[in-house]
Design a protein around this motif. Structure first.
Motif, PDB file in Angstrom:
ATOM      1  N   HIS A 337      -9.307  -7.762   6.413  1.00  0.00           N
ATOM      2  CA  HIS A 337     -10.264  -7.675   5.317  1.00  0.00           C
ATOM      3  C   HIS A 337      -9.948  -6.482   4.413  1.00  0.00           C
ATOM      4  O   HIS A 337      -9.105  -5.633   4.743  1.00  0.00           O
ATOM      5  CB  HIS A 337     -11.683  -7.563   5.870  1.00  0.00           C
ATOM      6  CG  HIS A 337     -12.133  -8.778   6.628  1.00  0.00           C
ATOM      7  ND1 HIS A 337     -12.398  -9.974   6.005  1.00  0.00           N
ATOM      8  CD2 HIS A 337     -12.349  -8.975   7.957  1.00  0.00           C
ATOM      9  CE1 HIS A 337     -12.785 -10.866   6.919  1.00  0.00           C
ATOM     10  NE2 HIS A 337     -12.751 -10.284   8.109  1.00  0.00           N
ATOM     11  N   LYS A 338     -10.629  -6.413   3.296  1.00  0.00           N
ATOM     12  CA  LYS A 338     -10.369  -5.367   2.314  1.00  0.00           C
ATOM     13  C   LYS A 338     -10.559  -3.965   2.885  1.00  0.00           C
ATOM     14  O   LYS A 338      -9.875  -3.019   2.481  1.00  0.00           O
ATOM     15  CB  LYS A 338     -11.292  -5.549   1.098  1.00  0.00           C
ATOM     16  CG  LYS A 338     -10.913  -6.721   0.199  1.00  0.00           C
ATOM     17  CD  LYS A 338     -11.839  -6.783  -1.012  1.00  0.00           C
ATOM     18  CE  LYS A 338     -11.431  -7.910  -1.944  1.00  0.00           C
ATOM     19  NZ  LYS A 338     -12.330  -7.995  -3.148  1.00  0.00           N
ATOM     20  N   ASN A 339     -11.484  -3.822   3.813  1.00  0.00           N
ATOM     21  CA  ASN A 339     -11.742  -2.510   4.406  1.00  0.00           C
ATOM     22  C   ASN A 339     -10.768  -2.157   5.526  1.00  0.00           C
ATOM     23  O   ASN A 339     -10.927  -1.131   6.193  1.00  0.00           O
ATOM     24  CB  ASN A 339     -13.179  -2.437   4.930  1.00  0.00           C
ATOM     25  CG  ASN A 339     -13.452  -3.458   6.038  1.00  0.00           C
ATOM     26  OD1 ASN A 339     -12.562  -4.199   6.440  1.00  0.00           O
ATOM     27  ND2 ASN A 339     -14.692  -3.482   6.508  1.00  0.00           N
ATOM     28  N   GLY A 340      -9.766  -3.012   5.733  1.00  0.00           N
ATOM     29  CA  GLY A 340      -8.770  -2.774   6.769  1.00  0.00           C
ATOM     30  C   GLY A 340      -9.122  -3.356   8.119  1.00  0.00           C
ATOM     31  O   GLY A 340      -8.301  -3.357   9.037  1.00  0.00           O
ATOM     32  N   ALA A 419      -7.170 -12.751   0.740  1.00  0.00           N
ATOM     33  CA  ALA A 419      -6.725 -11.900   1.849  1.00  0.00           C
ATOM     34  C   ALA A 419      -5.426 -12.391   2.466  1.00  0.00           C
ATOM     35  O   ALA A 419      -4.872 -11.726   3.353  1.00  0.00           O
ATOM     36  CB  ALA A 419      -7.811 -11.836   2.915  1.00  0.00           C
ATOM     37  N   GLY A 420      -4.920 -13.546   2.016  1.00  0.00           N
ATOM     38  CA  GLY A 420      -3.673 -14.072   2.563  1.00  0.00           C
ATOM     39  C   GLY A 420      -3.841 -14.794   3.880  1.00  0.00           C
ATOM     40  O   GLY A 420      -2.862 -15.059   4.585  1.00  0.00           O
ATOM     41  N   TYR A 421      -5.088 -15.135   4.227  1.00  0.00           N
ATOM     42  CA  TYR A 421      -5.344 -15.866   5.472  1.00  0.00           C
ATOM     43  C   TYR A 421      -5.259 -17.368   5.244  1.00  0.00           C
ATOM     44  O   TYR A 421      -4.556 -18.082   5.964  1.00  0.00           O
ATOM     45  CB  TYR A 421      -6.731 -15.499   5.997  1.00  0.00           C
ATOM     46  CG  TYR A 421      -7.162 -16.301   7.206  1.00  0.00           C
ATOM     47  CD1 TYR A 421      -6.779 -15.935   8.481  1.00  0.00           C
ATOM     48  CD2 TYR A 421      -7.978 -17.436   7.068  1.00  0.00           C
ATOM     49  CE1 TYR A 421      -7.175 -16.670   9.597  1.00  0.00           C
ATOM     50  CE2 TYR A 421      -8.380 -18.174   8.173  1.00  0.00           C
ATOM     51  CZ  TYR A 421      -7.971 -17.788   9.426  1.00  0.00           C
ATOM     52  OH  TYR A 421      -8.352 -18.527  10.524  1.00  0.00           O
ATOM     53  N   LEU A 422      -5.976 -17.862   4.257  1.00  0.00           N
ATOM     54  CA  LEU A 422      -5.957 -19.281   3.910  1.00  0.00           C
ATOM     55  C   LEU A 422      -5.009 -19.470   2.730  1.00  0.00           C
ATOM     56  O   LEU A 422      -5.186 -18.858   1.668  1.00  0.00           O
ATOM     57  CB  LEU A 422      -7.370 -19.748   3.541  1.00  0.00           C
ATOM     58  CG  LEU A 422      -7.529 -21.220   3.180  1.00  0.00           C
ATOM     59  CD1 LEU A 422      -7.238 -22.108   4.386  1.00  0.00           C
ATOM     60  CD2 LEU A 422      -8.942 -21.491   2.648  1.00  0.00           C
ATOM     61  N   HIS A 423      -4.003 -20.316   2.923  1.00  0.00           N
ATOM     62  CA  HIS A 423      -3.000 -20.562   1.879  1.00  0.00           C
ATOM     63  C   HIS A 423      -3.305 -21.902   1.212  1.00  0.00           C
ATOM     64  O   HIS A 423      -3.559 -22.899   1.893  1.00  0.00           O
ATOM     65  CB  HIS A 423      -1.604 -20.564   2.481  1.00  0.00           C
ATOM     66  CG  HIS A 423      -1.247 -19.265   3.142  1.00  0.00           C
ATOM     67  ND1 HIS A 423      -0.543 -18.266   2.510  1.00  0.00           N
ATOM     68  CD2 HIS A 423      -1.533 -18.792   4.383  1.00  0.00           C
ATOM     69  CE1 HIS A 423      -0.392 -17.241   3.329  1.00  0.00           C
ATOM     70  NE2 HIS A 423      -0.990 -17.538   4.479  1.00  0.00           N
ATOM     71  N   ARG A 424      -3.239 -21.911  -0.115  1.00  0.00           N
ATOM     72  CA  ARG A 424      -3.598 -23.114  -0.879  1.00  0.00           C
ATOM     73  C   ARG A 424      -2.520 -23.412  -1.911  1.00  0.00           C
ATOM     74  O   ARG A 424      -1.972 -22.495  -2.535  1.00  0.00           O
ATOM     75  CB  ARG A 424      -4.941 -22.896  -1.589  1.00  0.00           C
ATOM     76  CG  ARG A 424      -5.401 -24.087  -2.434  1.00  0.00           C
ATOM     77  CD  ARG A 424      -6.739 -23.795  -3.083  1.00  0.00           C
ATOM     78  NE  ARG A 424      -6.656 -22.640  -3.989  1.00  0.00           N
ATOM     79  CZ  ARG A 424      -7.727 -22.024  -4.501  1.00  0.00           C
ATOM     80  NH1 ARG A 424      -8.944 -22.437  -4.177  1.00  0.00           N
ATOM     81  NH2 ARG A 424      -7.573 -20.992  -5.316  1.00  0.00           N
ATOM     82  N   ALA A 425      -2.212 -24.695  -2.080  1.00  0.00           N
ATOM     83  CA  ALA A 425      -1.213 -25.101  -3.073  1.00  0.00           C
ATOM     84  C   ALA A 425      -1.558 -26.500  -3.575  1.00  0.00           C
ATOM     85  O   ALA A 425      -2.287 -27.251  -2.921  1.00  0.00           O
ATOM     86  CB  ALA A 425       0.189 -25.089  -2.476  1.00  0.00           C
TER      87      ALA A 425
END
Length: 576
Positions: A337-340, A419-425
């Motif tokens: 997450h953004k807070n690390g 956050a780079g967890y869920l990738h969408r295309a």
């Protein structure tokens, strides 16, 4: 037992039983012992109690329970033995299996009669290998009934809270039934009503509590046992570390505990129960799972570093050898997450088996029946070199079922994408390029899978091919609960790593939970249960609840043996 056992002189605190660890096994021992009139100390080194059990599904897997008998389930002890013999294999320990089969339902009956513990039979819950001899589709798996956390009083704040990814709306717990209602609320008035009632209760809770007080699954399990133990005088020491066990004349008679910065000798006339949760979070755990590599993700709490094993080994105890696996495997994903803060999610029941979801490796190829058990899934990751791998789905599947931490529609999952967890295309080929998977390989895989899935089939890996598979899918999806073509853009993916739910290798014990030394003799006053006890499943995973079921059983057996020993050994007879 040497009847001349003496306690060292001094002003040390004295108890009838010390329990190390506050998971299901530890609290089963503590609740049993307090109910039998023993003065019990439970020691937990974390700031909250509950351990891994508090964030688990809370299910148990037992033979011959009163719930199964009342439902008219047809089963036999011999059928369960045959099933376990087949699934466990060479590591089958007849003494432990027999104790579990014969005493497990007795333990549950006693706990339900003497504590607030309450289980219900799952109407349908196939064993994980339903086609093996002796397997059943119902009768062995029981699930925890919900519980009102307010009954814990001041102790509610100290109960371990599940990770955010396992909660709704920041603090609402749900169980297996609730999840199905949330997935169905758009098309079922009954499901919608169920969800509205839950959300109403949660809204009221948040007026005066930091989270919902309706507890389910493992949180309810721990709360029920804890409430009973506190009612009967349990002393709980949090933030306390056990440094060593005290041994006199070959018997364990206490422990040295650091609490509030002070080392203290604590004596125990009935001995010590090791139930500290195993060693899955220890730095040395990696050496016992060399096939996993450096990206392995354990769901064990940080405090599960093998304290019970270390303490017991110093008294001459031995560990189990040659297990089928030293850990209980599960695929796990992780987001930063953004807070690390890092959050992990075990992919157990919510996504892999659902229609329109497949798993692929770096070549873009499937390698597993996605609807098989989580333990088997990781075994296939090892066997095929598919570490890590990817769960892939289309928009229709994501909107309906979610994917890992990503929630179904109408939840906005943009934060997980950022956050780079869920990738969408916008296409399968673009998704492949985005996640580093061979685009041509993924396209070939989709063409093959989609062709079969239109007819509800999976000719390559048999997804949906047995009763357990179908149970894990979507029962309302036709023609198959587990298969649907991936067709609708955008496309999504989540990266899966090998992970575990805890360690399986532990202290060798007999059928009464007594810890054994190198000669195979029990060490007086020393017991082990839960993941500190060498798994009677030998690191296999035959069905749901095969860690908590034995944890409750052998925690109960340990407390019963200690109480019986106190009552019949003159030198340590309980004061009247």
């Amino acid at each position: 037992m040497n009847t001349a056992t003496r306690f060292p002189p001094g002003g040390e605190a004295q108890f009838d039983l010390i329990v190390l660890g506050s998971g299901a096994a530890g609290f089963a021992a503590a609740a049993t012992a307090t109910r039998k009139g023993l003065k019990v100390l439970l020691v937990e080194k974390a700031a909250q109690f509950g351990g891994t059990s508090a964030i688990s599904g809370g299910a148990v897997w037992l033979y011959g329970t009163d719930q199964a008998c009342a439902a008219g389930v047809v089963d036999s002890a011999e059928a369960m033995r045959r099933y376990l013999h087949k699934t466990i294999g060479p590591g089958y320990n007849a003494a432990l299996v027999d104790a579990y089969i014969e005493q497990g339902h007795q333990a549950l009956r006693w706990l339900e009669a003497n504590t607030e513990l309450k289980y219900a039979l799952r109407p349908l819950s196939p064993d994980y290998y339903p086609d093996e001899e002796g397997a059943t589709d119902r009768g062995r798996a029981l699930e925890m009934l919900e519980y009102d956390g307010r009954r814990l009083g001041e102790h509610f704040k100290d109960l371990k809270m599940p990770p955010a990814g396992m909660l709704l709306f920041g603090g609402m717990m749900v169980n297996r039934v609730d999840i199905q209602h949330f997935l169905s609320f758009r098309r079922s008035p009954r499901a919608l009503l169920h969800c509205l009632k839950l959300m109403g209760r949660y809204a009221v809770d948040r007026i005066s509590h930091p989270r919902g007080t309706r507890l389910t699954t493992g949180n309810a399990l721990i709360a029920r046992l804890a409430a009973s133990a506190f009612e009967h005088g349990l002393s709980l020491w949090l933030n306390s570390c056990t440094e060593e066990l005290i041994v006199e004349n070959g018997a364990v008679v206490g422990a040295v505990i650091t609490r509030e910065g002070r080392r203290q000798r604590v004596l125990s006339r009935g001995g010590v129960v090791c139930a500290t949760g195993g060693f899955a979070a220890a730095p040395q755990a990696a050496a016992q799972r060399p096939e996993t590599g450096s990206e392995h993700l354990s769901m064990s709490p940080p405090g599960n570093t093998g304290d019970g094993l270390r303490l017991a080994q110093a008294t001459g105890a031995v560990l189990g050898q040659g297990l089928a696996a030293n850990f209980f495997w599960a695929p796990v994903s992780e987001v930063t997450h953004k807070n690390g803060e890092r959050e992990r999610f075990p992919h157990l029941v919510t996504d892999r088996a659902k229609p329109g979801v497949i798993a692929v490796n770096a070549a873009g190829e499937r390698f597993v029946n996605e609807s098989d058990s989580y333990h088997h899934f990781v075994q296939r990751m090892f066997a095929t070199g598919s570490t890590p791998c990817w769960l892939v789905c289309d928009a229709q599947a994501l909107n309906k079922y979610g994917l890992g931490l990503a929630r179904p529609k109408p939840v906005d999952n943009q934060a997980l994408i950022d956050a780079g967890y869920l990738h969408r295309a916008d296409s399968a080929e673009q998704l492949a390029a985005l996640i580093g998977v061979d685009p041509q390989g993924l396209r070939r895989t989709l063409d093959t899978y989609n062709r079969d899935a239109r007819d509800g089939l999976d000719r390559a890996f048999g997804k949906g091919g047995n009763s357990y598979n179908r149970y894990m899918g979507d029962p309302e999806h036709l023609p198959s609960p587990c298969n649907a073509p991936l067709l609708k853009a955008p496309w999504y993916a989540v990266r899966l790593h090998t992970g575990d739910l805890g360690s399986a290798r532990g202290l060798a014990t007999d059928g009464q939970a007594r810890v054994l030394d190198a000669s195979g003799a029990p060490i007086p006053g020393l017991y082990a249960a839960g993941n500190d006890m060498n798994s009677l499943m030998d690191g296999t995973y035959p069905g749901p609840g095969i860690t908590i079921g034995p944890g409750l059983t052998f925690g109960w057996l340990a407390a019963c043996h200690a109480a019986e020993r106190l009552a019949h050994t003159p030198s340590i007879t309980l004061e009247k």
